[in-house]
Design a protein around this motif. Structure first.
Motif, PDB file in Angstrom:
ATOM      1  N   ALA A 591       0.840  -1.202   0.000  1.00  0.00           N
ATOM      2  CA  ALA A 591       0.000   0.000   0.000  1.00  0.00           C
ATOM      3  C   ALA A 591       0.871   1.247   0.000  1.00  0.00           C
ATOM      4  CB  ALA A 591      -0.918  -0.011   1.218  1.00  0.00           C
ATOM      5  N   ASP A 592       0.396   2.304  -0.666  1.00  0.00           N
ATOM      6  CA  ASP A 592       1.141   3.570  -0.697  1.00  0.00           C
ATOM      7  C   ASP A 592       1.193   4.201   0.687  1.00  0.00           C
ATOM      8  OD1 ASP A 592       1.628   3.606  -3.555  1.00  0.00           O
ATOM      9  OD2 ASP A 592      -0.522   3.953  -3.766  1.00  0.00           O
ATOM     10  N   VAL A 593       0.048   4.105   1.416  1.00  0.00           N
ATOM     11  CA  VAL A 593      -0.028   4.666   2.752  1.00  0.00           C
ATOM     12  C   VAL A 593      -0.769   3.670   3.637  1.00  0.00           C
ATOM     13  CG1 VAL A 593      -0.844   6.565   4.203  1.00  0.00           C
ATOM     14  CG2 VAL A 593      -0.096   7.015   1.864  1.00  0.00           C
ATOM     15  N   ILE A 594      -0.229   3.439   4.822  1.00  0.00           N
ATOM     16  CA  ILE A 594      -0.906   2.605   5.805  1.00  0.00           C
ATOM     17  C   ILE A 594      -1.325   3.499   6.961  1.00  0.00           C
ATOM     18  CG2 ILE A 594      -0.691   0.666   7.405  1.00  0.00           C
ATOM     19  CD1 ILE A 594       1.401  -0.526   5.548  1.00  0.00           C
ATOM     20  N   LEU A 595      -2.628   3.478   7.258  1.00  0.00           N
ATOM     21  CA  LEU A 595      -3.161   4.253   8.378  1.00  0.00           C
ATOM     22  C   LEU A 595      -3.405   3.319   9.553  1.00  0.00           C
ATOM     23  CD1 LEU A 595      -5.866   6.399   6.528  1.00  0.00           C
ATOM     24  CD2 LEU A 595      -3.460   6.955   6.906  1.00  0.00           C
ATOM     25  N   VAL A 596      -2.901   3.679  10.708  1.00  0.00           N
ATOM     26  CA  VAL A 596      -3.126   2.906  11.923  1.00  0.00           C
ATOM     27  C   VAL A 596      -4.124   3.683  12.771  1.00  0.00           C
ATOM     28  CG1 VAL A 596      -2.087   1.779  13.907  1.00  0.00           C
ATOM     29  CG2 VAL A 596      -0.767   2.046  11.796  1.00  0.00           C
TER      30      VAL A 596
END
Length: 634
Positions: A591-596
């Motif tokens: 993924a380009d960005v991983i949000l936690v």
């Protein structure tokens, strides 16, 4: 399972619900007026009939009495002789009769009267048939509109309404209660109009024949009204409980049927059966009480009617003996007393139907009055193609006002980016997607698509730009081809085949006897969980959305198939913004960005390598949930 006790529901506004139900007849007021006119004509002719039959009785009785009198003597002479002999009552009775001494029954006159009676009753029947036909038209049009209103209302209700209501309860209101309203209107509308008109018409004729006998007949009316009201007050709560329990029972049956495999796996058949028995016993009890209590009305009314009949017969006989009334008039009056009592009994016996129908109407009206989702804008601010830039600007949301879930969340996703959302259960991952799809509206802040606030866009248009694949698959009864084609308005066989190939549906379809024409049921029980997931993914491929949302979309497929799907999705995601909610490492590593997310807030964001290096919340999740998956993949 809904095993808890059901509180007794009460009808909140019987009069208001009844008035509202009657207002639904307003668009059919011309037909209602015609039904009323036909009812007046039919009732008028029916009321005339007994009077004519009474006249026929007088002709027969006069003929029999006249035949027994000596011929060649006038009626006046016979009356004078009787009075001289002290037979005053007989003389008074003879004076009120139309007799000719020595002459028998006038059959020609009797034939004319009976012919008129036949014609009158024939026309009354014809008018009654037309009245019934128009009544059916009125009722079915009203129910047709009501069903349309319910269907349109269901499409305008927010997702929160369905989250709070069992599906069986909603279905019961849309089907069982609506059908009960139709049955109530069909059985009571025409009959009620006819009964009321009959009461008025018969009462007028009764006073015309004999005011004294009419007053005697009216003595029982207050008793009937009091009795009907008293019984109705006790039966009404039972009808409300009956239909409320029906909804509960339907909800349980729908729930148990949908999850029948789970019930069997965990061996909960006995508990499910016990819950069913509990609801069924409550339905039996409330239905029995409702029908038994309301059923007391008719025998009570029949008793009052019989008492009225005896009083009229006794007093009427005395009036005939005194010469105040003819035998035919008393016979007609007895018929009228029956005609008068019968509609009273019918109106009273219809009380249970009316109560049941109004109870159902209130439940349907409660559905129609439920708060709707916010109004749609009349025009869309989007004029060009959608690029797919999504921004959350200080978004806050809560399901319940006192329980905050997401507070001041800000996020910008560029076109073509793949955003993975991870976090513990209840962190708000799916809620974030629901807000983006406008299944729920934000409490504060805004979400934009290409700089346009999605709250200013029609929901249908917004969702046209999005494709969604959920962990819980949804298939309807039909062929595999139909289920995939559901993703586009006008799909071609070539595009459906391409979507099936891209999602690798064609791999297992080739093994089926009918291929893409294989029929699956609405639960998809004849295909595996992984195959169902592939079909839903193919549906999303066909839609070619600008924004792709995957909520645990590959959770039900095997590892090899998942790898194939990921490759296909890499092609699908090209140039499209993607939101991926997943726990499996293979889904989110690239993924380009991983949000936690934790407790409705984004606590970390970045690439997989950056977040691992940061040794924060993501690293802890990775260590706890993904480490073993990485070993398996390697």
């Amino acid at each position: 399972m809904m095993a808890g006790g059901m509180p007794t529901e009460k009808l909140q506004d019987f009069k208001g619900s009844t008035k509202r139900l009657l207002k639904m007849l307003k668009p059919q007021r011309m037909l209602v007026a015609l039904v009323t006119l036909l009812g007046i004509a039919s009732v008028t002719l029916s009321v005339i009939g007994p009077k004519l039959l009474g006249h026929a009785t007088d002709i027969i009785f006069d003929g029999i009495v006249g035949k027994g009198l000596p011929a060649g003597v006038s009626k006046a002479e016979i009356i004078a002789r009787l009075r001289a002999e002290g037979q005053t009552n007989r003389a008074d009775m003879l004076a009120s009769m139309d007799v000719i001494p020595g002459q028998g029954i006038d059959f020609t006159r009797l034939q004319h009267v009976l012919l008129w009676v036949l014609v009158i009753y024939l026309f009354a029947w014809v008018f009654g048939v037309f009245q019934g036909r128009l009544t059916a038209t009125v009722v079915q049009r009203v129910v047709f509109r009501l069903r349309n209103q319910v269907e349109e209302k269901l499409s305008r209700l927010p997702l929160s309404y369905f989250d709070q209501q069992p599906r069986g309860e909603v279905l019961s209101r849309a089907t069982n209660d609506t059908d009960n309203i139709a049955q109530t209107l069909q059985q009571t509308f025409s009959q009620l109009v006819t009964s009321l008109l009959t009461i008025i018409g018969v009462l007028v004729v009764m006073f015309w024949i004999s005011p004294l006998l009419a007053l005697i007949a009216l003595v029982t009316v207050p008793v009937s009204v009091w009795l009907t009201t008293a019984i109705g007050k006790r039966s009404q709560p039972q009808f409300v409980a009956q239909w409320a329990t029906t909804g509960k029972l339907n909800g349980h049956i729908e729930e148990m049927f949908t999850g029948h495999s789970l019930v069997k796996v965990f061996g909960r058949q006995n508990e499910a059966a016990e819950t069913f028995r509990t609801h069924n016993d409550r339905l039996y009890a409330s239905s029995f009480r409702a029908q038994f209590i309301s059923g007391l009305i008719q025998p009570a009314m029949m008793f009052i009617s019989n008492v009225n009949y005896v009083l009229v017969a006794v007093v009427g006989g005395l009036r005939v003996a005194s010469g105040s009334l003819s035998l035919g008039d008393v016979q007609a009056f007895i018929q009228y007393s029956r005609q008068f009592s019968q509609p009273l009994t019918q109106v009273a016996s219809m009380a249970n139907l009316v109560q049941s129908g109004v109870a159902s109407a209130e439940r349907v009206f409660a559905l129609l009055d439920a708060p709707e989702q916010s109004a749609e804008p009349e025009t869309s601010p989007v004029t060009g193609p959608v690029r797919g830039r999504v921004a959350f600007e200080d978004v806050s949301f809560r399901y319940a006002p006192e329980k905050p879930l997401i507070d001041n969340l800000s996020l910008a996703v560029e076109p073509g980016q793949t955003v993975a959302i991870v976090g513990p259960t209840g962190a708000g991952k799916t809620t974030l997607v629901n807000l983006l799809m406008r299944f729920y509206d934000v409490t504060s802040g805004r979400i934009t698509l290409d700089g346009v606030d999605i709250a200013t866009m029609p929901r249908e248009e917004l969702r046209e730009h999005m494709g969604m694949v959920l962990q819980d698959t949804w298939l309807f009864g039909g062929t595999i081809y139909d289920n995939i084609a559901y993703g586009a308005d006008h799909p071609t066989p070539e595009s459906v085949a391409a979507a099936a190939e891209a999602a690798h549906v064609d791999r297992f379809v080739r093994s089926l006897p009918d291929g893409m024409d294989t029929v699956i049921d609405d639960e998809g029980s004849n295909v595996s969980a992984g195959e169902k997931q592939l079909i839903t993914i193919a549906r999303a491929f066909l839609a070619k959305p600008s924004i792709l949302i995957l909520d645990e979309a590959t959770s039900s497929v095997d590892t090899r198939t998942e790898v194939l799907i990921q490759r296909a999705m890499n092609t699908l995601r090209a140039g499209r913004t993607s939101f991926v909610i997943a726990h499996r490492l293979s889904t989110i590593r690239d993924a380009d960005v991983i949000l936690v997310m934790e407790s409705g807030a984004i606590v970390e964001q970045g690439t997989h390598d950056d977040l691992i290096a940061a040794n924060g919340a993501y690293a802890r999740l990775y260590s706890a949930q993904f480490a073993q998956a990485a070993v398996d993949m390697d």
